[in-house]
Design a protein around this motif. Structure first.
Motif, PDB file in Angstrom:
ATOM      1  N   ILE A   1      34.611  32.301  52.696  1.00 28.70           N
ATOM      2  CA  ILE A   1      33.694  31.491  51.898  1.00 28.70           C
ATOM      3  C   ILE A   1      32.242  31.878  52.142  1.00 28.70           C
ATOM      4  N   GLU A   2      31.872  32.125  53.404  1.00 24.33           N
ATOM      5  CA  GLU A   2      30.472  32.258  53.776  1.00 24.33           C
ATOM      6  C   GLU A   2      29.918  33.674  53.660  1.00 24.33           C
ATOM      7  N   ASN A   3      30.758  34.678  53.824  1.00 24.46           N
ATOM      8  CA  ASN A   3      30.243  36.042  53.958  1.00 24.46           C
ATOM      9  C   ASN A   3      30.529  36.947  52.765  1.00 24.46           C
ATOM     10  N   TYR A   4      30.837  36.361  51.611  1.00 24.37           N
ATOM     11  CA  TYR A   4      31.111  37.199  50.445  1.00 24.37           C
ATOM     12  C   TYR A   4      29.827  37.791  49.888  1.00 24.37           C
ATOM     13  N   GLN A   5      29.847  39.085  49.688  1.00 24.22           N
ATOM     14  CA  GLN A   5      28.731  39.791  49.071  1.00 24.22           C
ATOM     15  C   GLN A   5      29.262  40.569  47.863  1.00 24.22           C
ATOM     16  N   PRO A   6      28.853  40.193  46.658  1.00 21.92           N
ATOM     17  CA  PRO A   6      29.363  40.905  45.485  1.00 21.92           C
ATOM     18  C   PRO A   6      28.965  42.371  45.501  1.00 21.92           C
ATOM     19  N   LYS A   7      29.853  43.206  44.984  1.00 17.18           N
ATOM     20  CA  LYS A   7      29.593  44.645  44.964  1.00 17.18           C
ATOM     21  C   LYS A   7      28.707  44.990  43.772  1.00 17.18           C
TER      22      LYS A   7
ATOM     23  N   GLY B   1      37.723  38.103  50.562  1.00 18.64           N
ATOM     24  CA  GLY B   1      37.725  37.570  51.916  1.00 18.64           C
ATOM     25  C   GLY B   1      39.006  37.932  52.631  1.00 18.64           C
ATOM     26  N   THR B   2      39.313  37.188  53.683  1.00 17.29           N
ATOM     27  CA  THR B   2      40.543  37.396  54.426  1.00 17.29           C
ATOM     28  C   THR B   2      41.405  36.143  54.340  1.00 17.29           C
ATOM     29  N   LYS B   3      42.709  36.320  54.466  1.00 14.15           N
ATOM     30  CA  LYS B   3      43.625  35.195  54.425  1.00 14.15           C
ATOM     31  C   LYS B   3      44.915  35.582  55.143  1.00 14.15           C
TER      32      LYS B   3
ATOM     33  N   GLU C   1      43.984  52.164  36.461  1.00 15.98           N
ATOM     34  CA  GLU C   1      43.525  50.797  36.710  1.00 15.98           C
ATOM     35  C   GLU C   1      43.604  50.471  38.201  1.00 15.98           C
ATOM     36  N   LEU C   2      44.687  50.917  38.865  1.00 13.40           N
ATOM     37  CA  LEU C   2      44.818  50.699  40.299  1.00 13.40           C
ATOM     38  C   LEU C   2      43.690  51.402  41.055  1.00 13.40           C
ATOM     39  N   LEU C   3      43.356  52.611  40.620  1.00 13.19           N
ATOM     40  CA  LEU C   3      42.257  53.339  41.247  1.00 13.19           C
ATOM     41  C   LEU C   3      40.936  52.583  41.084  1.00 13.19           C
ATOM     42  N   ALA C   4      40.732  51.980  39.899  1.00 18.81           N
ATOM     43  CA  ALA C   4      39.513  51.204  39.652  1.00 18.81           C
ATOM     44  C   ALA C   4      39.445  50.003  40.594  1.00 18.81           C
ATOM     45  N   VAL C   5      40.583  49.365  40.842  1.00 17.25           N
ATOM     46  CA  VAL C   5      40.631  48.232  41.769  1.00 17.25           C
ATOM     47  C   VAL C   5      40.327  48.700  43.189  1.00 17.25           C
ATOM     48  N   GLN C   6      40.935  49.814  43.589  1.00 20.05           N
ATOM     49  CA  GLN C   6      40.716  50.349  44.934  1.00 20.05           C
ATOM     50  C   GLN C   6      39.245  50.663  45.179  1.00 20.05           C
ATOM     51  N   VAL C   7      38.578  51.203  44.166  1.00 17.82           N
ATOM     52  CA  VAL C   7      37.156  51.555  44.289  1.00 17.82           C
ATOM     53  C   VAL C   7      36.282  50.305  44.228  1.00 17.82           C
ATOM     54  N   GLY C   8      36.719  49.299  43.463  1.00 21.76           N
ATOM     55  CA  GLY C   8      35.878  48.132  43.200  1.00 21.76           C
ATOM     56  C   GLY C   8      35.950  47.021  44.224  1.00 21.76           C
ATOM     57  N   VAL C   9      36.958  47.021  45.093  1.00 17.53           N
ATOM     58  CA  VAL C   9      37.055  45.930  46.071  1.00 17.53           C
ATOM     59  C   VAL C   9      35.945  46.036  47.113  1.00 17.53           C
ATOM     60  N   GLY C  10      35.596  44.889  47.704  1.00 13.20           N
ATOM     61  CA  GLY C  10      34.470  44.842  48.630  1.00 13.20           C
ATOM     62  C   GLY C  10      34.756  45.418  50.000  1.00 13.20           C
TER      63      GLY C  10
ATOM     64  N   TYR D   1      41.817  39.789  50.542  1.00 10.84           N
ATOM     65  CA  TYR D   1      42.150  39.439  49.164  1.00 10.84           C
ATOM     66  C   TYR D   1      40.928  39.676  48.283  1.00 10.84           C
ATOM     67  N   SER D   2      41.190  39.873  47.019  1.00 11.96           N
ATOM     68  CA  SER D   2      40.114  40.081  46.053  1.00 11.96           C
ATOM     69  C   SER D   2      40.541  39.487  44.715  1.00 11.96           C
ATOM     70  N   LYS D   3      39.581  38.851  44.040  1.00 12.92           N
ATOM     71  CA  LYS D   3      39.827  38.304  42.705  1.00 12.92           C
ATOM     72  C   LYS D   3      38.696  38.730  41.789  1.00 12.92           C
ATOM     73  N   GLY D   4      39.046  39.083  40.585  1.00 14.20           N
ATOM     74  CA  GLY D   4      38.017  39.527  39.659  1.00 14.20           C
ATOM     75  C   GLY D   4      38.604  39.982  38.332  1.00 14.20           C
TER      76      GLY D   4
END
Length: 237
Positions: free
Chosen positions: A82-88, A105-107, A150-159, A192-195
């Motif tokens: 919750i506290e340390n998210y920094q958008p890419k 974040g982590t879960k 699309e999977l490659l785009a997710v891999q590159v886009g995650v924080g 985890y990542s959502k977007g």
């Protein structure tokens, strides 16, 4: 500033400070309430009645911890998310597909049995100390089907740094009471990542779909998480 103006000014400051203190107190109460709700949820998931030992994956191998430490570990993961998210941030040049991360974040995921159950068939009060080999492999999971680009785009886009399948293995001891089963579970700690996965043809945007993904978190070269030793009169599934 005359006497009455000074009094009015001081009263205004006192009122503002009082409002701030009330706000902070309400926030503290809310945080404590949220923590208690979360701890209750963790305890329900952990089921301490059958837990004998808990080992935490660390940089230097496994570290035995208490149930209280495990709960703190859960809370840290939740608050860090919750506290340390920094958008890419992206470059001005946009090509598709592209992943636009909204939160990360982590879960902890649900526990899975990672060893065979051993049975102590002694009818006396003899406790059986058994060494049990356990292993778990964690890979990524996405809520929708995606193609390779699309999977490659997710891999590159995650924080966080994307990691493929990661395995953790160890041999740990468990004290099994007479006429009880003993076994190990593993609760992976993941990113985890959502977007939104933005779709298009070349530079032309055509649509988007919501993505929810989890992927392994490495610690000390292994999958991060908790090994949980359990004993019960009932054989686990």
């Amino acid at each position: 500033m005359n006497f009455f103006e000074k009094i009015s000014f001081l009263l205004t400051i006192v009122l503002c400070l009082s409002m701030c203190l009330v706000s902070l107190a309400e926030t503290s109460v809310k945080d404590n309430k949220d923590d208690k709700i979360f701890i209750k949820k963790i305890l329900e998931e952990l089921d301490p009645s059958t837990i004998q030992k808990i080992y935490k994956v660390s940089e230097n191998g496994l570290e035995e911890i208490s149930i209280e430490n495990a709960i703190e570990y859960y809370l840290e993961a939740e608050k860090d998310s919750i506290e340390n998210y920094q958008p890419k941030r992206f470059l001005s040049t946009i090509s598709y597909p592209r992943y636009d991360e909204q939160s990360s974040g982590t879960k902890f995921l649900s526990a899975e049995r990672c060893s065979v159950p051993l049975y102590n068939d002694s009818e006396t009060d003899t406790m059986a100390n058994q060494s049990i080999s356990c292993a778990h492999t964690q890979s990524h999971s996405i809520n929708v089907s995606v193609n390779s680009s699309e999977l490659l785009a997710v891999q590159v886009g995650v924080g966080y740094t994307w990691t493929g399948a990661v395995t953790v293995s160890s041999t740990n001891s468990v004290d099994i009471p007479p006429e009880h089963y003993g076994w190990f579970e593993f609760r992976p700690k993941v990113y985890y990542s959502k977007g939104y996965l933005l779709q298009g043809n070349g530079d032309d945007y055509t649509g988007r779909k919501w993505i929810s993904v989890t992927y392994p978190k490495k610690l000390g070269g292994q999958c991060d998480g908790l090994f949980i030793a359990r004993t019960s009169t009932t054989c686990p599934d």
